[in-house]
Design an enzyme around this catalytic site. Structure first.
Site, PDB file in Angstrom:
ATOM      1  N   ILE A 417       0.841  -1.201   0.000  1.00 48.96           N
ATOM      2  CA  ILE A 417       0.000   0.000   0.000  1.00 48.96           C
ATOM      3  C   ILE A 417       0.873   1.248   0.000  1.00 48.96           C
ATOM      4  O   ILE A 417       1.712   1.438   0.883  1.00 48.96           O
ATOM      5  CB  ILE A 417      -0.921   0.043   1.233  1.00 48.96           C
ATOM      6  CG1 ILE A 417      -1.550  -1.322   1.495  1.00 48.96           C
ATOM      7  CG2 ILE A 417      -1.992   1.106   1.057  1.00 48.96           C
ATOM      8  CD1 ILE A 417      -2.272  -1.425   2.813  1.00 48.96           C
ATOM      9  N   ASP A 418       0.654   2.085  -0.989  1.00 49.28           N
ATOM     10  CA  ASP A 418       1.299   3.395  -0.996  1.00 49.28           C
ATOM     11  C   ASP A 418       0.665   4.243   0.104  1.00 49.28           C
ATOM     12  O   ASP A 418      -0.538   4.147   0.350  1.00 49.28           O
ATOM     13  CB  ASP A 418       1.093   4.056  -2.368  1.00 49.28           C
ATOM     14  CG  ASP A 418       1.676   5.451  -2.413  1.00 49.28           C
ATOM     15  OD1 ASP A 418       2.882   5.596  -2.148  1.00 49.28           O
ATOM     16  OD2 ASP A 418       0.922   6.397  -2.707  1.00 49.28           O
ATOM     17  N   LYS A 419       1.469   5.082   0.761  1.00 53.08           N
ATOM     18  CA  LYS A 419       0.951   5.874   1.890  1.00 53.08           C
ATOM     19  C   LYS A 419       0.132   7.071   1.421  1.00 53.08           C
ATOM     20  O   LYS A 419      -1.074   7.166   1.668  1.00 53.08           O
ATOM     21  CB  LYS A 419       2.095   6.350   2.796  1.00 53.08           C
ATOM     22  CG  LYS A 419       1.602   7.169   4.007  1.00 53.08           C
ATOM     23  CD  LYS A 419       2.737   7.564   4.906  1.00 53.08           C
ATOM     24  CE  LYS A 419       3.503   8.758   4.366  1.00 53.08           C
ATOM     25  NZ  LYS A 419       2.737  10.029   4.427  1.00 53.08           N
ATOM     26  N   THR A 420       0.774   7.987   0.716  1.00 57.85           N
ATOM     27  CA  THR A 420       0.129   9.255   0.380  1.00 57.85           C
ATOM     28  C   THR A 420      -1.003   9.054  -0.626  1.00 57.85           C
ATOM     29  O   THR A 420      -0.805   8.517  -1.710  1.00 57.85           O
ATOM     30  CB  THR A 420       1.149  10.248  -0.194  1.00 57.85           C
ATOM     31  OG1 THR A 420       2.228  10.387   0.732  1.00 57.85           O
ATOM     32  CG2 THR A 420       0.514  11.601  -0.448  1.00 57.85           C
ATOM     33  N   THR A 422      -3.430   7.051  -0.425  1.00 60.17           N
ATOM     34  CA  THR A 422      -4.046   5.735  -0.324  1.00 60.17           C
ATOM     35  C   THR A 422      -4.429   5.456   1.127  1.00 60.17           C
ATOM     36  O   THR A 422      -5.604   5.273   1.445  1.00 60.17           O
ATOM     37  CB  THR A 422      -3.096   4.643  -0.852  1.00 60.17           C
ATOM     38  OG1 THR A 422      -2.694   4.986  -2.184  1.00 60.17           O
ATOM     39  CG2 THR A 422      -3.775   3.292  -0.879  1.00 60.17           C
TER      40      THR A 422
END
Length: 729
Positions: A417-420, A422
């Site tokens: 999972i990408d942070k920013t 998402t």
């Protein structure tokens, strides 16, 4: 605003989505089971014999074949029922019709009523059977035509030339048993199956048609003089100002420029709660305006709208093939020749060793084998579930690009999972400005924001917005340069300014100061820190916080429960990443990841034997989304991310992944159930039809019962697939 008193030019044609009120003569048709089959105009699939469907999407349903088959069914039912009744009454004790109708009269009534069924009603089946022989793709219609054709021709010969048959096959009145009723009733039952199948296939497209009908046919344009004018939707162009009144559907994608309201977006996102919208907010075509009135600026029209993209993606997914279907296709490829072989063997065995009249027994059992073995349920098993499942996903805001990704999603064991954008809102806010050397914070912010004007990164947007909110005037920049994964630089007010992370400081050989400790404190709070360099001296830092989406914690908990291993991927500093991961109880973190390294992380996990899904929303996520076994894009993110992904979440939060996973599991479970029903039915039905129970139990399967069983097997698959419409996601 534009004056719409003059008509629009034809440049709209290129923007019109492939959604039409009627089907054009040059419409491409394709097979729902064999996507490689395409032709101009309607027809039958040369492989499976099924009716082809229009490839484009239309609000108007093409019911030509359904109407034709329904008409044939009712006519054939009217003709077949008396034939069946005659035969049944003749077999009752005492033969109640004998005093009124002689055996010879009954025979010619059966012939007269059955012949139109065979020579008119059954013509579509015989045409498809002939096409299967020519193309060497034997299918269910081959078996139907062979079985009913043999029964009818045998009965025809027996009626006109009874003396050519052995004496033991003739009855006391000199006539030979005929099977007109079997041929006619089997054809009628097969038609019933076709009507149910065509109707079910039609209903699977209801999800697409429901989406299409969300968009209004007209829009209310605000003209230069301030008056409103109703125009067809395809005459609206980007930049037009449209008025949306209470109760109206939003005509196209755009931005509110005046007014406010609440919108029901459930038909697009699957979320039941209305969403408040005000000036500057984006609105989506097809959503329903509830309370207020507003004026919007059209931004995306025709094929560019989200609704058009959703419709296109759902239609494409429904036409695609899941890998599990290859097994069914492979079995079906060998199945029909094997069944014909079993039928011939059955006829030989019964004619040689069966009781008298052996030839009649041989014929009846051979026909029963051909009819009961029709592989229509096997052919329907996968496509029906895929069509219903992808339509159900669209209603819940989960767009599946193809059937393969829907199948693969069930097997995923790692979610990267990408942070920013998402895990977080993707709309960072400026939180701190800290300076050194006595520099004023506003001056530092003004320089940094001026530099960030040249960047489209969400962090840059937050800094620019923070400066504008303070009333700071931004100045032009020169020699702007971006260093991927490190930062940006340029000349502002004749000063060399650079802004970025520690890697940028290393690149510029800027010595660290006590600001590094302050940066770490801010990172422990989950904030992203950027250093500001003026003339190669560290002048200060700016921190930005990106709030975690309210739905993220619950979604991650659900994903963990389903057995997924979660890995957070971010370009942020490890300290900031750990702070965010701590809030979300994520153990595995990949921090300081440059865009080109994201794809390496995915590859590494795949090389370790994991099935990897990647969720992201940015341009820099696109390569990793494409590399992953299943790429999942946030619908609120960049277009290229959505193009690279197999799954798009319209609402753009992780609850969509929970829904997508449940949808995948439910659909694949449904397909396996369908295939089980279909194969078990054939595995048990064929031996019974061949007469395996006769020596012990004295049981034979009448071809009419075999035909009814065939219809019920297809019906069980259709009903089971339809259950997906009510799946809770």
């Amino acid at each position: 605003m534009k004056d719409h008193s003059a008509c629009h030019t034809p440049h709209h044609n290129s923007l019109k989505p492939k959604m039409t009120e009627s089907l054009a003569a040059d419409t491409i048709y394709t097979c729902p089971m064999h996507a490689e089959v395409e032709q101009v105009g309607p027809g039958d699939c040369p492989i499976c014999g099924m009716a082809l469907e229009p490839k484009g999407v239309s609000t108007v349903e093409d019911t030509t074949e359904l109407d034709d088959m329904t008409r044939r069914f009712w006519v054939c039912s009217f003709l077949s029922f008396p034939v069946l009744l005659l035969v049944m009454l003749d077999h009752l004790p005492g033969r109640p019709l004998a005093p009124y109708i002689s055996s010879t009269t009954a025979l010619w009534i059966e012939f007269s009523l059955s012949t139109p069924v065979m020579l008119w009603g059954a013509i579509p089946f015989f045409k498809k059977a002939w096409a299967s022989l020519v193309s060497r793709h034997l299918n269910m219609f081959t078996l139907i035509a062979l079985g009913t054709g043999v029964a009818y021709i045998y009965s025809l010969i027996a009626s006109f030339f009874p003396t050519i048959f052995p004496a033991e096959m003739r009855m006391e009145n000199g006539l030979v048993d005929v099977y007109f009723e079997a041929a006619a009733v089997i054809i009628t039952l097969v038609m019933l199956g076709q009507v149910m199948e065509l109707r079910a296939r039609s209903q699977t497209n209801n999800a697409i048609r429901a989406l299409l009908n969300l968009a209004p046919k007209t829009a209310l344009i605000v003209q230069k003089n301030g008056t409103d004018k109703v125009v067809p939707l395809d005459e609206v162009i980007p930049g037009d100002h449209l008025r949306v009144r209470p109760g109206d559907s939003v005509p196209l994608d755009g931005m509110i420029i005046e007014g406010k309201s609440t919108l029901d977006e459930s038909m697009i996102t699957g979320e039941s709660m209305p969403t408040s919208k005000a000036k500057g907010d984006l609105v989506t075509g097809g959503t329903l305006n509830q309370t207020g009135s507003f004026i919007m600026e059209a931004q995306k029209v025709g094929n560019e709208t989200l609704l058009s993209q959703i419709v296109h993606m759902v239609a494409q997914a429904q036409r695609s093939r899941a890998p599990i279907q290859k097994m069914a296709d492979m079995v079906a490829g060998y199945f029909v020749p094997v069944v014909v072989g079993v039928s011939i063997t059955t006829a030989i065995v019964w004619s040689l060793w069966g009781p008298e009249p052996a030839l009649s027994y041989a014929l009846i059992n051979a026909v029963a084998v051909l009819i009961i073995a029709c592989p229509c349920a096997v052919g329907l098993a996968t496509p029906m579930s895929i069509m219903v499942g992808t339509g159900r996903g669209a209603q819940a805001g989960v767009l599946i690009k193809n059937a393969e990704s829907l199948e693969t999603l069930e097997k995923i064991d790692v979610l990267v999972i990408d942070k920013t954008g998402t895990l977080t809102e993707g709309k960072p806010k400026l939180t701190s400005v800290i300076t050194e050397q006595g520099l004023d914070t506003d001056d530092l912010l003004q320089l940094a924001a001026s530099l960030e004007q040249g960047s489209e990164h969400p962090l840059a947007t937050a800094i620019v917005k923070g400066a504008k909110d303070k009333g700071l005037k931004l100045t032009k920049i020169k020699d702007f340069d971006s260093s991927t994964g490190k930062g940006i630089s340029g000349v502002v007010n004749k000063k060399y300014i650079a802004l970025g992370n520690e890697k940028l400081l290393e690149k510029l050989n800027v010595p660290p100061t006590n600001l590094l400790k302050k940066a770490d404190k801010l990172r422990l709070q989950g904030e992203t820190v950027m250093f500001v360099v003026i003339e190669n001296n560290l002048a200060g830092l700016i921190s930005v916080a990106d709030p975690i989406k309210t739905t993220t914690p619950q979604a991650l908990q659900e994903l963990r429960k389903s057995g997924l291993r979660l890995v957070m991927l971010t370009g942020d500093n490890a300290v900031t990443a750990k702070a965010v991961a701590g809030q979300l109880d994520i153990d595995e973190i990949e921090a300081d990841v440059l865009p080109e390294r994201k794809i390496e992380v995915v590859k590494r996990l795949q090389s370790d034997g994991y099935k990897v899904a990647m969720a992201g929303d940015g341009v820099n996520d696109a390569p990793a989304l494409a590399q992953a076994d299943v790429g999942i894009a946030m619908g609120t993110g960049a277009d290229i991310a959505m193009e690279s992904a197999e799954v798009t979440l319209v609402k753009g939060d992780l609850t969509g992944i929970v829904r997508a996973r449940r949808l995948s599991q439910a659909t694949m479970r449904n397909i396996r159930q369908n295939l089980f029903f279909a194969f078990i039915y054939n595995a048990t039905g064929i031996p019974i039809a061949a007469g395996i129970l006769y020596p012990v139990f004295d049981i034979l399967l009448n071809p009419i019962i075999a035909s009814a069983a065939m219809v019920l097997s297809s019906l069980s698959v259709i009903i089971n697939a339809a259950r997906l419409k009510k799946t809770k996601l």
